[in-house]
Scaffold this motif. Structure first.
Motif, short mmCIF file in Angstrom:
data_model
loop_
_atom_site.label_atom_id
_atom_site.label_comp_id
_atom_site.label_asym_id
_atom_site.label_seq_id
_atom_site.Cartn_x
_atom_site.Cartn_y
_atom_site.Cartn_z
N GLU A 156 0.90 -1.12 0.08
CA GLU A 156 -0.05 0.00 0.01
C GLU A 156 0.83 1.29 -0.05
O GLU A 156 0.70 2.32 -0.61
CB GLU A 156 -0.81 -0.12 1.21
N LEU A 157 1.87 1.34 0.92
CA LEU A 157 2.85 2.35 0.82
C LEU A 157 3.64 2.61 -0.44
O LEU A 157 3.84 3.79 -1.08
CB LEU A 157 3.75 2.27 2.02
N ILE A 158 3.92 1.50 -1.08
CA ILE A 158 4.62 1.54 -2.42
C ILE A 158 3.85 2.09 -3.30
O ILE A 158 4.17 3.02 -4.18
CB ILE A 158 5.30 0.05 -2.75
N ASP A 159 2.38 1.87 -3.51
CA ASP A 159 1.32 2.42 -4.41
C ASP A 159 1.32 3.69 -4.13
O ASP A 159 1.25 4.54 -5.16
CB ASP A 159 0.15 1.46 -4.44
N GLU A 160 1.28 3.92 -2.88
CA GLU A 160 1.07 5.53 -2.48
C GLU A 160 1.97 6.55 -2.89
O GLU A 160 1.94 7.48 -3.50
CB GLU A 160 0.72 5.77 -1.02
N CYS A 161 3.44 5.97 -2.71
CA CYS A 161 4.55 6.52 -3.15
C CYS A 161 4.80 6.89 -4.69
O CYS A 161 5.05 7.95 -4.84
CB CYS A 161 5.85 6.05 -2.39
N GLY A 162 4.61 5.65 -5.26
CA GLY A 162 4.81 5.96 -6.61
C GLY A 162 3.86 6.72 -7.39
O GLY A 162 4.08 7.52 -8.22
N ALA A 163 2.55 6.70 -6.99
CA ALA A 163 1.62 7.87 -7.61
C ALA A 163 1.82 9.03 -7.30
O ALA A 163 1.73 9.97 -8.12
CB ALA A 163 0.09 7.34 -7.06
#
Length: 295
Positions: free
Chosen positions: A59-66
């Motif tokens: 979830e954090l990876i997705d948030e940071c990527g976006a």
């Protein structure tokens, strides 16, 4: 806080947490996005050799990527607004120089300084936003000073940069003409009066001519651009094709590496060292922000 361990050896488990291929159209937002290799690895290595043992959730990876792709796109837009292009403006009458040192910006998107200020503050942490808004070097090829304290005034030389600081944008007062329709004095309707033929005509006419209205002006606070701003036209880094590597180092910190000119097959080895930019993304007041302008 981040869990980081310094090492002199290259880690074999330094896979990219998230690589983003993006395309920028002028100053528009990123229009294409491809996430790859998103599974967290045991260790991630930062450009300075620091090994990060923090294990982010998906979830954090997705948030940071976006968020990284949005902020890097905004970063490039601000590069264009403050360094390479600037906004168009209106010339002063008769080619005069503006008395307050700024021309009125001619933009449908940015009409007031507050709008520009809010935009910059939405991209960068407070300290960096303040530096961009008030201490931008007139020569961006020079080294940027990190001193953003209040004792560094505008139009003074920055420490070690050999570059004059200016505020690219400012707030100025403009006088705007308010169109007003001409008014006429209305007379009450009276019966027709027959004027004797022998009238000498010396008497003043009883009819009232239309009374034109004087021009009406109002003061407005508008966005101005410094007359000292000179676009840095020599800048030619390949922002048309980029990839982004993110490494979350804590729940509220993320390292971002930007590869300019990366080919469509994400061949990062094709990117020259001068086209690899690094910055940090942190949460400030609950919102992700970049810690510094990269160009």
């Amino acid at each position: 806080m981040s869990e980081k361990k310094k090492t002199s050896k290259k880690s074999g488990a330094s896979a990219v947490v998230a690589t983003v291929i993006v395309a920028l159209a002028a100053v528009a937002a990123i229009v294409a996005l491809l996430m790859m290799n998103k599974s967290p690895s045991e260790n991630q290595e930062l450009p300075d050799g620091t090994v990060v043992t923090f294990k982010p959730t998906q979830e954090l990876i997705d948030e940071c990527g976006a968020k990284a792709q949005q902020l890097i796109s905004d970063n490039y837009r601000i590069v264009r607004l403050f360094i390479t292009e600037g906004l168009p403006y209106q010339e002063e009458p008769y080619g005069n120089r503006p008395e307050d040192g700024a021309y009125t910006v001619n933009s449908d998107e940015y009409k007031t300084y507050e709008q520009m200020e809010n935009y910059v503050n939405s991209v960068f942490v407070e300290e960096e936003a303040h530096r961009i808004l008030t201490h931008m070097p007139s020569d961006p090829a020079a080294v940027y000073s990190s001193d953003t304290s209040s004792d560094v005034s505008q139009n003074t030389f920055g420490s070690g940069s050999g570059s004059e600081y200016i505020s690219v944008y400012t707030s100025r007062v403009a006088y705007v003409d308010i169109p007003v329709e001409s008014s006429e004095v209305s007379l009450p309707k009276v019966p027709d009066i027959v004027v004797p033929e022998q009238s000498s005509g010396d008497e003043e006419s009883s009819s009232v001519a239309p009374k034109p209205s004087a021009p009406t002006y109002t003061k407005e606070s508008v966005l101005g651009i410094s007359e000292n701003f000179k676009p840095y036209t020599a800048y030619n880094k390949p922002w048309n094709s980029i990839s982004i590597k993110i490494i979350p180092t804590s729940e509220e910190e993320c390292h971002v590496t930007v590869y300019l000119g990366a080919d469509k097959d994400i061949n990062l080895s094709s990117v020259g060292e001068s086209d690899i930019l690094n910055t940090e993304m942190v949460k400030e007041n609950g919102e992700w922000r970049l810690t510094q302008l990269v160009f």
